[in-house]
Design an enzyme around this catalytic site. Structure first.
Site, mmCIF file in Angstrom:
data_model
loop_
_atom_site.group_PDB
_atom_site.id
_atom_site.type_symbol
_atom_site.label_atom_id
_atom_site.label_comp_id
_atom_site.label_asym_id
_atom_site.label_seq_id
_atom_site.Cartn_x
_atom_site.Cartn_y
_atom_site.Cartn_z
ATOM 1 C CB ALA A 68 -0.909 -0.005 1.225
ATOM 2 N N GLY A 113 -0.220 -5.197 0.013
ATOM 3 C CA GLY A 113 -1.186 -5.099 -1.068
ATOM 4 C C GLY A 113 -0.697 -5.691 -2.368
ATOM 5 C CD GLU A 116 -4.048 -7.529 1.050
ATOM 6 O OE1 GLU A 116 -4.808 -7.855 1.980
ATOM 7 O OE2 GLU A 116 -3.721 -6.341 0.814
ATOM 8 C CD GLU A 136 -0.433 -6.115 5.150
ATOM 9 O OE1 GLU A 136 -0.732 -5.936 3.960
ATOM 10 O OE2 GLU A 136 0.124 -7.161 5.556
#
Length: 259
Positions: A68, A113, A116, A136
């Protein structure tokens, strides 16, 4: 044919095969422009209607997507954080539910991310420099764009907890061994993904997508309901799908002419 946004490009590599490339130096942090570019690319593929395989890769050496956009996250309030997360989740969910087979081609860091996004793809082809992680917890957060749900389905509960709780990075050989990825390339990862795409486009896309739905049902439904889903899918393919062409081609000893 090539289309471009600021940080995401796509091109038709061959009939039915698109290559989508992320290019936001220095590390392909999943900024709002990247997410909007991915969303626009998926929309373009849906509009085109002829995509069978989409390969998602990176133009940056050593990075698929590093996660992210932390700088962005540091400057937003709770409402904006939810909106940012919704953008990430929407892209991943849209990719996972797409009407084609998607392949993440990874030869660098795919963290947070980035992993992901790779897990939202149908398959993952990697190079020896690939590294994966969901770190995270080191930010006081948890994976919020599908990581806690998709990782256990790929590697099992215990391994998923190990990866997420320790925030460690998984090397390429381990990723292959535990089922996080599907193929480990000796050379160019995009060439390996294209070779896989060439295999995939020879079969019925309708049947392939039905396979994905049936396998997903194995994780989402009790066994008896999953078996009923499988029976309904195979019956639907026989009646309304491309089974008639496949069977005729098999009997005639010729390649099938699937859509």
């Amino acid at each position: 044919m090539t289309a471009q946004t600021q940080v995401v490009t796509w091109r038709r590599e061959s009939p039915g095969v698109w290559i989508v490339t992320l290019d936001r130096p220095p590390a392909n942090a999943l900024s709002v422009p990247i997410l909007e570019g991915l969303n626009a690319t998926i929309g373009a593929a849906e509009q085109a209607g002829d995509v069978k395989v989409m390969i998602v890769t990176s133009a940056l050496d050593g990075f698929f997507a590093a996660g992210a956009d932390i700088k962005h996250m540091s400057s937003i309030d709770a409402k904006s954080f939810m909106a940012y997360g919704d953008k990430m989740r929407a892209v991943n969910d849209r990719l996972a539910a797409s009407s084609w087979i998607s392949i993440a081609a990874v030869d660098g860091l795919a963290l947070g991310g980035g992993l992901e996004l790779a897990m939202a793809c149908t398959m993952r082809v990697i190079g020896p420099r690939a590294r994966f992680g969901l770190p995270e917890v080191k930010l006081g957060l948890i994976p919020g764009a599908g990581g806690t749900q998709r990782l256990p389905r790929l590697v099992g509960r215990g391994r998923a907890l190990d990866i997420m709780l320790t925030a460690r990075q998984v090397r390429a050989d381990e990723a292959l061994a535990i089922g996080l990825v599907d193929r480990l390339a000796d050379g160019d990862v995009v060439k390996e993904a294209l070779a896989l795409a060439a295999e995939l486009v020879t079969s019925s896309l309708q049947a392939q997508l039905a396979v994905v739905r049936a396998v997903n049902a194995a994780f989402e439904l009790p066994p008896d309901e999953g078996l009923r889903r499988e029976a309904l899918l195979v019956q639907s393919l026989f009646v309304d799908g491309e089974a008639a062409e496949g069977i005729r081609a098999f009997i005639a000893k010729r390649p099938p002419a699937f859509a």
